[in-house]
Structures are given as structure tokens and as C-alpha cells.
Design a protein around this motif. Structure first.
Motif: not given
Lengths: 199, 799
Positions: B213-214, B553-555, B586-588
Motif C-alpha cells: 500500500g506504500d 497511499s500511505q507510507r 499521497s493522493h494521486k
């Protein structure tokens, strides 16, 4: 391989995995090898002594600002005998870093750099004054610079005096054995500038 | 989505004819194994006769004798299968074929429309391109893809950058295993041998949730071929030599497969180069010695399969000696002098500073297909990564001891289930459990840059694909990850105070009286990350494809971002992480519109990536030491946005002439004060003209022009105090070098050697004009020019 065999392999793998966990032993602290906390340059004309002292309590890795101090002014038109002592005082007793330099005398050289006040310097030691780690005396005659002489002129005032120790310099390059750093190359182990004055 | 298949024809040789009465009849259906749907127009072949199923999938075969027959059952969307039936016992039989063969893409004809995700931007390089780069690294080969660039340390340490992002934001899947090879460092290249792979796909974003997910930057998926289920032995050997670096490279692969589904594969690679050269001088100490080996065996059946895979990778890399600097004055002088201060004669010797990395990877995998349900896959993998960095130290005795000695051990278990029985829906769900341990050897005599730690990761995902209409597919997914990190970290008392950790983190101190004015702490952090994706793929007017994707996404921060603290000798800079660093989010949004037809094709792919709490490492000042002043690089979080576009066009002008054009642009800046982000790739524009003539032994020749613009958007330089000058100086540490233009030439021919074998000859000239240039994204740009002209000859034999 059927499913049950596979699951056997799988559970063994799982066991290996779980048996690796919960290892809470504290790690050993690193005894850092290349720390220099202190450099003392002792200049003496037979009667008076002037000490230039660099001190960095936590070494190069730490954020504490190092300090450089001169114990007093130099005298005009005087020749001093100089010697350099380098210590790691994070250890008890303090580690004498000079020994490391002496043991690899052929790989190290000091330079004393100044354009101020007409000060001049000259090496008073050579590689053959030192022994390598196995106790064998060097035969080469290039300067090392742990000892030197420093001569002031009649000019007085404030100036700067920079001490550089280069590791793996090109000792036979033009001017290097005479103390000119221009063609020396190598990497700096020490590069520190003191504020001095001549009265 | 149409699926094309290769039809493999098996010959039946089991039939024994006899003088018995031949009046038997066999009836039944040919049915899709997955969803139970009868297959029309399937063929059943035996003894040179062919029967075709009707609209209900039904068949009837008359006039059979009471003996055993081998029937080859085929369908355009399936793998052919052979069934042996004793006609003295059987009168009805339903044949099941595998309709949704999901390894299909690996045997497909190139140009086929298969992708890892349905809605995000992605691109695949095939085995021909991999072969062209077989002597180079993953990062070099991926630059064939629009929007992919690289962060280099010299020419041998190459980290891929996808649409402006690299390092821990990119996830590399090597044969189904997520690489755990200390990707956090700028000078840590992926520990993979590109020659293991048969195809490499880059997903430009976090939408391939199955893998993690990252992946804020993207996912790189390296895949090998599936071994065919037939008795065969085949292999490939590639040998190449280059003038620049005066070295060579050899790789060999061999696959043995059996009709039973058993297979065995081995591969080995050896690469050795000496110092490479810039147009005007030798880049001293830039040699490389790489060794790779892998082996796998297993069973690949229709309904189940398993395999065991092991690979070993070892790489010894010299680091440009002139890039070893003592202090900020050296750096200042290097930047201003324009030439490296150490230039020696060419040598193959690799001296300090150098890196030696080894990576072991082991995997056990099992899959089973369930009739009218789907496929279950489970795997366990093990990785051991060891990184040694040797530096120039104060004495020769110390030179023999690495300054960095890290050992990273990772165990992972993943399991997922793909429900693919429905024509309209496909669900995939899965889970991950990972344990990781880092050990930093204290015998280095250098304080640990990365501490000892233990880390647990748990993740679960669910994705769905829905065929809304024939030409409109929707996909969506969600994933949750939990990371738990438990470190044992020493801090110098002075650093601990200065960073203000005493106020915020005094509860994690374990021992305040460690030798060398240090304290020992036990930071334990938990991170919960949610990632998700939604998108669509729409095909219209036959040859247009439109894709839209949103990915969240989260890292969680990596160990370097959290714990770095102290002098990084090989980089000659003080690197400071921060315990307060938290996840970045992140928002992509990405779009892609493409059109492919006989005459020409194009693709336009804009994107916008909004990252909250983006973690960056940047120079902030200097710290004074007895060795002079060192630049301090500190991690910091800020909101950032990356806007960009990737575009490409190809045109078939004439039977023999084709041109390709690629352009990519990314602009990264901090949202608040519009300050440019560090290390963003400059725009680049590639144009290539290719001449191909099949009659001349598949002759091809191409000339490629690469224009790299200057990066005009960069963060401000820093003022530093120069002790030797006794004053502040402007250190142009961020100023990018000028634009440059490179020409590359490539030609190849292919000769048949018997039925199955052929020989490929390739000849490449890189940097044809011997242009002098420096690349903004090469960390050695301060010290030396980039590579000069290189002639490369390549021979490959398939057998």
C-alpha cells in the motif's frame, strides 16, 4: 507434492519465523575508532610556552561546536619549537592518536598554512624518526610534521594559522616535502584554523 | 477485454488400433473449468480427425473402437489439454479447460493488451529490451519507459525514479517477492540481476494494491516465464563486451520442463568492468564485479502447482575516488574546479571507497485452482541482505574494516485468493505477515547510521474488477497495513539535547551512561496505513483506450528517515533523521488516453500527486569538526505536489521505417511556499528513428537522440562557513548542471541455427558524439563528468 506436504513445509517455515522474534538484548555500543577530541600545539622558545588548543567534546559526529584557543600571543622575531599532540578524551585513559600517525608516518603529513604576519615554518621530524606498527623503523626521509619550528618576524598584529593533517598525500609532489600543501592531495584527517596574534 | 491465446498442439500417440468392432460413441461437453460455462467451437482432435463443439459446447464422436484414445482438446481462449480415455469403459465424458489462464500474459505475443492494473498508468518492457540492457542495471533498462528516470551514484549505482519519486516510495517485486534490500539510501541500488526477468512492468502509482500500500511512486514487477507443460529443454546465453570500462558480461539461463508439469530452471550472471571513462579522463575507482545465480524447480499443473526458488546476488562496486571528500572546502573546490582531483590510469582494481552487497532470496510458493471459484496462492519468502561500505579511513588497518556493516533479514508470508469464476466480476483478497530484523555490526568502529531494529508488518487487501459493459471496466480496492518498529538506538548526549528529544522522548531512554557520552534508547513506533484505489478503463472507437485512476497511499517512515544520526562517511555529510517523522499520505490522480493503430499510435498521460507530509532530505547547513566543516542533510516533512505528463508517439512511415518520440515532464514543489523540491528529474525528450528489414536476417538499425533539459527549478543553495577562508561562502550544492544532448546508435541481426535455435548479434554505440555532460540526478555530478562514448558488442544464442 500434495497439499499436506506443502503445508508441512509451510508450517516449518512459520516456526523458523516465530523463533526469530523477541530478541531484546541491548546491542553493544560502538567504540568509535577515529574520534579526535583534542589537538594541542605546544610552541616554546625555551622560556615561554604558548599552547594552541582545539577541543571538541563529542567528536566529529556530535553537534557540539568545537573550540580553538590560544593561551597567549606569540612574541615577535622569535623562533619556537613546536610539537603536536592529538588525543581522544572520550576514552579513559585518553587515547593517544599520535601513535597511529607515527605508525603510518609514510601515509601522513602535517601542513602549517598561513599568509599572515610573515610567519614561517619548517619540519623538524622525518619518517625515519618513527616506527611502524610492527616496530620497524621507517627508512624514508620525508617529513611528517608532528614536530616543527615556527619563526615570527618583526610584524605584529592578528592572524590565522591553519593546521592540516593529510592522509595519503603525494609526498613526492612538487613542494610538498617543503610544506607546500598545493599539490599534496590526499584526504584531511585534521583541518583546523587558530586565531593567533604576535606582539 | 479480449484474450488471445496460443494454441499448443499435442500429438496423440497412445492409440492402439486393433481389429475390434468400432461402433462406440463418446458424447459430452467441453466446459470452462472456472465458471462451468460450456465452450462452443472447441476442437477435439484425435487420429487426424477433428470434432468441433456446438453452441451448447456439446460434442459427439462416432465410430470409435474399444481401445484407449488420446484426445487433444483445444479452444481459442484456453491452453490445449490432452485426455486419454479408454473407450471400452466410457461413453460420456465432459472435458474441462482452463479458460482464464492468468499466466497467459507470459506466453502472449508482444503488443497484447494485458496489464497489471486496469486503470492506472503502466508500461512493460519485454525480453528484447531486457537483453539490450543485460549488461546494465534495472534502473538503466527502465529508462526506456516514459516517465521513468534514475537517481545515480556514478554509472553503476542506479535507483529508478518513477514520475519524480524513488527509494522507499518504489516497490520492487522480484519473482513475486518484495525486495527488502535497504532501499532507503540514495546510494543503495536495487540488489537484483535484471537477467532473471523475462518482462518488467512499471505501474506508475500505488494502485497495484496486491503488492503493497506504500508504493507512492510506483511498483516495478519483474517476472520470469512460466515453464511450459511439455517435455523440453531450452536456454539462452548472452555474452557482451564494452570498450568503456573494458569489461564484459556473461549470462546463461536453462529451463528443463516435463509434460507432467515438473520443471527446473537455472540462471547465472557474471559481470566485470574496470574504471569507466568520461570523454576527457578516467573515472578512477568505478569498476564493478557482479555475480548472480538463481535456481528454481517445481510443478506447474493445471489445477495446482508449487515451486521453490532461490537466488543469490553479489555486487562489489567501486565509488569514484574523487567523490570522497574531506569537508565542505573540498566540496566547494570540487564544484568549482570542474575536474576530479584524482585521475589515475585505468585499472580493474576496486579500492576504497567501495560497496559490497550480497542478497539471498528464497521462496516457496503453492497455488491451487478451485473449480468454478478461483485460485488460491500462498508463499513464504526469506531474504538476507548484507551491505558493507568501505571507506578511506585514518589508517590502513581501519581501511580493511567496513564503515557500514548492516545485515537485514526478512521473512514474509503472503496468501491471496483470486475469485475469477464470474464473467463480470473478479475479486482478489489477501493478507501479508512480515518480520524483519536489522543488525548493525558494532565492530565497524563507526557509530551506527542505522540502528538495530525489529519490525513487524501485517497487511490485508481486497480488490475488485467489474466489467460494466463490453468496453468499460471499473476497478477498486482497499488495503490496510500495520507496521510496528522496535529499535535500539544510541544517541550522543549532545545530539539528544540539541534535537529536543529530552522533552519529547525522555520515556524511551533505557541507559543514560553509555560509554562515549551516549545514551541508549528504545524507540517503539506503530503505524496504521490505509490505501485505496478506484478507476476505470474505457475502450472506444475500437482502438482508443482511456484510463482514469485515483490512488490513496500511505507510507510509514523508513529507518533512515527516523534514525539517521551522524556522519555518513561515504557521503561525507552529516545525515539527521527525526524521531518525530510520521507517515506521508499521497493522493494521486492519473489519466491516460491512447490510440494504437497500424499507421501510428500515441499516448498522453497526465498526473497530479498531492502528498501530505512528504519526507525529504536536504542540505541545511554545516557542522564544524576537526576535519573541517561538513554539510548537514536533514530530513523534513512538508506538503508537496507533483504535477506531470508523460507522452509518446510512434509512427510507421514506411514498411521499413519507424520513428518513436517520448517526452516527460514533472514539476514538484512545496504546496505552501511554492519552493521547488530537491532532486526532481528535468524534462527530457527522446526521438528515435528505426530501420528494419526482415529479409536481411531481421536487420534493424536505430539512431536515438536524447535531449535532457536543464532543471531550472531547484531549492536554494546554502551559505556555509569555510574555516580555511575564515568566511561564509555560497555552496552551490543544489545548482543543476546544463542541458545536454546524447546520441545513441543500435543495430542487430538474427540468424537461424536449426529449428529451434537462433543467434542474435547486436552492436550499440552509446554517447556517439562523446559529449561531455553532467546529470542533475547523479550524486557525483559535483566531482566528475558522466560517461563518454561506449562501443558495445552483444551476442546472444537461444537454444
Amino acid at each position: 507434492m500434495n497439499l499436506s506436504k506443502f503445508l508441512t513445509v509451510f508450517s516449518v517455515a512459520g516456526l523458523i519465523l516465530t523463533s526469530c522474534s523477541s530478541d531484546d538484548d541491548a546491542p553493544a555500543p560502538v567504540s568509535e575508532e577515529e574520534v579526535i577530541t583534542t589537538m594541542e600545539v605546544t610552541l616554546t622558545d625555551g622560556t615561554d610556552t604558548v599552547t594552541l588548543r582545539f577541543f571538541d567534546a563529542d567528536g566529529a559526529d556530535g553537534p557540539t561546536e568545537p573550540t580553538g584557543t590560544a593561551s597567549g600571543p606569540l612574541k615577535a622575531s622569535t623562533t619556537y619549537t613546536g610539537s603536536i599532540s592529538i588525543l581522544n578524551e572520550t576514552e579513559d585513559p585518553a587515547e593517544n592518536v599520535n601513535e597511529e600517525i607515527e605508525e603510518e608516518a609514510d601515509e601522513h603529513q602535517f601542513f602549517y598554512v598561513t599568509d599572515d604576519l610573515g610567519i614561517s615554518t619548517a619540519y623538524t621530524d622525518k619518517e625515519s624518526d618513527y616506527e611502524n606498527a610492527s616496530g620497524v623503523q621507517f627508512t624514508s626521509e620525508n617529513p611528517v610534521g608532528l614536530t616543527f619550528s615556527l619563526t615570527t618576524t618583526a610584524t605584529t598584529g592578528d592572524g590565522m594559522l591553519r593546521f592540516v593533517l593529510r592522509h595519503e598525500p603525494t609526498k613526492d609532489a612538487a613542494g610538498v616535502s617543503g610544506g607546500d600543501i598545493t599539490n599534496a592531495g590526499g584526504d584531511p584527517d585534521i583541518d583546523w584554523t587558530f586565531d593567533i596574534s604576535v606582539e | 477485454m479480449k484474450r488471445l491465446t496460443l494454441i499448443l498442439v499435442f500429438f496423440s500417440g497412445v492409440t492402439i488400433l486393433s481389429a475390434q468392432e468400432c461402433d462406440k460413441t463418446l458424447t459430452g461437453k467441453v466446459i470452462d473449468f472456472h465458471d462451468g460455462v460450456p465452450l462452443k467451437e472447441a476442437t477435439i482432435t484425435f487420429n487426424n480427425k477433428t470434432i468441433v463443439t456446438d453452441n451448447n459446447g456439446t460434442y459427439t464422436i462416432n465410430d470409435l473402437c474399444a481401445v484407449s484414445y488420446a484426445f487433444t482438446v483445444s479452444h481459442v481462449d484456453c491452453n490445449s489439454q490432452v485426455f486419454t480415455i479408454d473407450m471400452s469403459k466410457v461413453t460420456t465424458k465432459d472435458f474441462y479447460l482452463e479458460h482464464h489462464l492468468n499466466e497467459l500474459q507470459e506466453v502472449k505475443v508482444s503488443g497484447e493488451n494485458h496489464t497489471k492494473t486496469l486503470s492506472s498508468q503502466e508500461e512493460t518492457i519485454d525480453k528484447n529490451i531486457i537483453e539490450k540492457y543485460s549488461n546494465a542495471s534495472l534502473g538503466d533498462a527502465l529508462k526506456e519507459i516514459t516517465g521513468v528516470s534514475s537517481l545515480n551514484t556514478g554509472s553503476t549505482i542506479v535507483k529508478p525514479i518513477i514520475q519524480g519519486l524513488s527509494g522507499s516510495r518504489i516497490l520492487i517485486m522480484n519473482n513475486g517477492v518484495r525486495m527488502q534490500d535497504m532501499e532507503w539510501g540514495d546510494e543503495h541500488a536495487p540488489n537484483v540481476d535484471i537477467n532473471v526477468a523475462n518482462s518488467i512492468t512499471v505501474v506508475k502509482g500505488a494502485s497495484a494494491l496486491k503488492y503493497g500500500g506504500d508504493a507512492i511512486g510506483g511498483v516495478i514487477i519483474m517476472e520470469t516465464n512460466r515453464a511450459p507443460a511439455k517435455d523440453t529443454l531450452f536456454g539462452k546465453t548472452v555474452l557482451s563486451g564494452s570498450t568503456n570500462g573494458r569489461g564484459g558480461f556473461l549470462t546463461s539461463k536453462l529451463t528443463k520442463a516435463y509434460e507432467s508439469g515438473m520443471f527446473l530452471k537455472v540462471h547465472g550472471t557474471l559481470k566485470r568492468y574496470g574504471d569507466v571513462e568520461a570523454p576527457d579522463y578516467v573515472l578512477s575507482n568505478t569498476g564493478i564485479f557482479e555475480k548472480g545465480f538463481s535456481a528454481s524447480f517445481g510443478v506447474n499443473k493445471f489445477t495446482y502447482g508449487w515451486d521453490v526458488f532461490y537466488s543469490f546476488y553479489d555486487n562489489e562496486i567501486g565509488v569514484l575516488e574523487a567523490s570522497h571528500i574531506g569537508n565542505v572546502d573540498d566540496l566547494f573546490n570540487a564544484i568549482n574546479s570542474g575536474e576530479p582531483d584524482i585521475i589515475r590510469d585505468f585499472t580493474y582494481d576496486i579500492e576504497n571507497p567501495r560497496q559490497e552487497v550480497t542478497h539471498h532470496l528464497g521462496r516457496v510458493k503453492y497455488f491451487k485452482r478451485f473449480e468454478q471459484l478461483g485460485k488460491w496462492t500462498t508463499q513464504y519468502d526469506f531474504q538476507l541482505n548484507n551491505r558493507l561500505e568501505f571507506d578511506i579511513r585514518r589508517t590502513q588497518e581501519l581501511d580493511k574494516i567496513p564503515s557500514i556493516d548492516l545485515e537485514l533479514t526478512t521473512h514474509s508470508i503472503t496468501s491471496d485468493f483470486e475469485f475469477d469464476s464470474s464473467e463480470k466480476y473478479k475479486f482478489t483478497t489477501g493478507a501479508l505477515f512480515r518480520y524483519q530484523e536489522n543488525f548493525a555490526d558494532p565492530l565497524t568502529g563507526v557509530r551506527r547510521l542505522i540502528p538495530d531494529y525489529e519490525k513487524y508488518d501485517v497487511g490485508a487487501f481486497f480488490t475488485v474488477e467489474y466489467d460494466l459493459k463490453e468496453n468499460l471496466i471499473l476497478d477498486a480496492g482497499i488495503r490496510y497495513d500495520f507496521n510496528h518498529i522496535d529499535a535500539q538506538k544510541f544517541y550522543l548526549n549532545s545530539r539528544w539535547e540539541l534535537r529536543g528529544y529530552e522533552e519529547d522522548f525522555s520515556d524511551i531512554v533505557v541507559d543514560r551512561n553509555v560509554i562515549g557520552s551516549q545514551l541508549l534508547t528504545n524507540p517503539v513506533f506503530d503505524y496504521h496505513s490505509i490505501s485505496g484505489t478506484a478507476g476505470m478503463q474505457y475502450i472506444f472507437k475500437d482502438d482508443y483506450e482511456f484510463r482514469f485512476n485515483y490512488a490513496l497511499s500511505q507510507r510509514a517512515p523508513n529507518p533512515s528517515e527516523l534514525f539517521s544520526d551522524g556522519l555518513h562517511h561515504s557521503a561525507a555529510r552529516i545525515e539527521l533523521g527525526d524521531l518525530r517523522i510520521d507517515q506521508e499520505t499521497s493522493h494521486k490522480i492519473s489519466l491516460s488516453l491512447k490510440n494504437n493503430n497500424q499507421k501510428w499510435g500515441w499516448e498522453l498521460a497526465p498526473y497530479a500527486n498531492f502528498i501530505q507530509d512528504y519526507i525529504l532530505l536536504e542540505p541545511v547547513g554545516t557542522e564544524l569538526t576537526i576535519r573541517g566543516a561538513f554539510p548537514v542533510w536533514q530530513y523534513r516533512q512538508t506538503d508537496a505536489r507533483l504535477l506531470g505528463v508523460d507522452a509518446k508517439v510512434y509512427a510507421n512511415w514506411h514498411t521499413n521505417w519507424k520513428t518513436d518520440h517520448m517526452f516527460s515532464l514533472v514539476k514538484g514543489q512545496e504546496t505552501e511556499d511554492k519552493q521547488a523540491l530537491i532532486n526532481m528529474p528535468a524534462p527530457n525528450f527522446n526521438n528515435k528513428i528505426t530501420f528494419a528489414k526482415a529479409e536481411w536476417f531481421d536487420f534493424t538499425a536505430s539512431l536515438e537522440s536524447q535531449y535532457h533539459f536543464r532543471q531550472n527549478e531547484f531549492p536554494p543553495n546554502i551559505m556555509v562557513f569555510s574555516p580555511s577562508r575564515g568566511q561564509d561562502i555560497l555552496l552551490e550544492i543544489n545548482t543543476p548542471p546544463s542541458a545536454y544532448h546524447l546520441l545513441n546508435f543500435d543495430t542487430g541481426m538474427k540468424f537461424k541455427m536449426g529449428d529451434e535455435s537462433f543467434l542474435n548479434l547486436g552492436f550499440t554505440i552509446n554517447n556517439l558524439a562523446n559529449t561531455t555532460y553532467r546529470n542533475y540526478l547523479n550524486r557525483q555530478r559535483y566531482f566528475a563528468d558522466d560517461l563518454g562514448r561506449n562501443f558495445l558488442l552483444r551476442i546472444s544464442i537461444n537454444y
